[in-house]
Structures are given as C-alpha cells and as structure tokens.
Design a protein around this motif. Structure first.
Motif, short mmCIF file in Angstrom:
data_model
loop_
_atom_site.label_atom_id
_atom_site.label_comp_id
_atom_site.label_asym_id
_atom_site.label_seq_id
_atom_site.Cartn_x
_atom_site.Cartn_y
_atom_site.Cartn_z
N ALA A 237 91.06 34.80 78.83
CA ALA A 237 89.64 34.98 78.53
C ALA A 237 89.38 34.80 77.04
N ASN A 238 90.23 35.39 76.19
CA ASN A 238 90.06 35.25 74.75
C ASN A 238 90.25 33.81 74.30
N GLN A 239 91.21 33.12 74.89
CA GLN A 239 91.44 31.72 74.55
C GLN A 239 90.23 30.86 74.93
N GLU A 240 89.66 31.10 76.10
CA GLU A 240 88.47 30.36 76.52
C GLU A 240 87.29 30.66 75.60
N LYS A 241 87.15 31.92 75.21
CA LYS A 241 86.05 32.29 74.32
C LYS A 241 86.18 31.58 72.97
N ARG A 242 87.41 31.55 72.42
CA ARG A 242 87.62 30.86 71.14
C ARG A 242 87.32 29.37 71.26
N ARG A 243 87.70 28.77 72.37
CA ARG A 243 87.46 27.35 72.58
C ARG A 243 85.96 27.05 72.65
N ILE A 244 85.21 27.90 73.32
CA ILE A 244 83.76 27.71 73.44
C ILE A 244 83.08 27.89 72.10
N VAL A 245 83.48 28.92 71.35
CA VAL A 245 82.89 29.16 70.04
C VAL A 245 83.19 28.00 69.09
N ALA A 246 84.41 27.48 69.11
CA ALA A 246 84.79 26.36 68.26
C ALA A 246 83.97 25.12 68.62
N ALA A 247 83.78 24.86 69.89
CA ALA A 247 82.99 23.71 70.31
C ALA A 247 81.53 23.86 69.87
N ALA A 248 81.01 25.07 69.95
CA ALA A 248 79.63 25.31 69.50
C ALA A 248 79.49 25.10 68.00
N GLU A 249 80.48 25.52 67.23
CA GLU A 249 80.44 25.33 65.78
C GLU A 249 80.50 23.85 65.42
N VAL A 250 81.35 23.08 66.10
CA VAL A 250 81.43 21.64 65.85
C VAL A 250 80.09 20.98 66.16
N LYS A 251 79.48 21.36 67.26
CA LYS A 251 78.18 20.79 67.64
C LYS A 251 77.13 21.14 66.60
N LYS A 252 77.14 22.38 66.13
CA LYS A 252 76.17 22.82 65.12
C LYS A 252 76.36 22.04 63.83
N GLN A 253 77.59 21.82 63.42
CA GLN A 253 77.87 21.06 62.19
C GLN A 253 77.40 19.62 62.34
N LYS A 254 77.62 19.02 63.49
CA LYS A 254 77.17 17.64 63.72
C LYS A 254 75.66 17.55 63.67
N GLN A 255 74.97 18.51 64.26
CA GLN A 255 73.51 18.50 64.24
C GLN A 255 72.99 18.68 62.82
N HIS A 256 73.62 19.58 62.08
CA HIS A 256 73.20 19.83 60.70
C HIS A 256 73.43 18.59 59.84
#
Length: 89
Positions: free
Chosen positions: A58-77
């Motif tokens: 569960a923690n590994q999945e959570k970290r993966r989702i948060v990392a993907a969201a951060e990458v998406k946010k950086q690309k949008q910015h």
C-alpha cells in the motif's frame, strides 16, 4: 419490479438487524426469482473474508501515485510558462 426490490431490501434489512436468515421473511415472490436465494447469497457474501493489501504494498502504491502526480504537475507548470518570460510586446 419496484415491489420486488422493496421486498428484497426489507428482507436484507431484517437480516442485518437480526443476523438470522429465518427471521427475514424471504419467501418466494410469484413471477420473479426466489427472494430467499438472493438473501442467502447476500448473507454468504457478507460472511466472506475480504482481501486486504499489506502495508508495504500500500505504501509503495501511494508513493508511486504521488510521484506521478508531481511529474504531471511539473509538466503542466512548465508548459504554462511562455518562452519569453511572459512578455508579449
């Protein structure tokens, strides 16, 4: 149709409160599927053990989702900034 649904809902509610299938009053309804079989099915499913995800996965999945969201946010910015620093003149 709605009458069948209402009777099924009533039988399920009675089962949840009493925990006893015989007290549900789940008799067959003429012209439709056997109401009692649906109540028994619901009781069987409720009694099953539900799968649980271990904490490490569960923690590994959570970290993966948060990392993907951060990458998406950086690309949008990055794509929202103009090449000339925002000056259009």
């Amino acid at each position: 149709m709605y009458q069948d649904d209402d009777r099924l809902q009533d039988a399920l509610h009675k089962y949840e409160q009493s925990g006893n299938l015989e007290e549900t009053g789940a008799e067959p309804i003429p012209g439709s599927d056997d109401l009692s079989s649906l109540v028994y099915l619901a009781a069987s499913i409720k009694g099953l053990n539900h799968p649980e995800q271990d904490g490490a996965t569960a923690n590994q999945e959570k970290r993966r989702i948060v990392a993907a969201a951060e990458v998406k946010k950086q690309k949008q910015h990055a794509s929202s900034r103009s090449r000339n620093g925002g000056f259009t003149g």
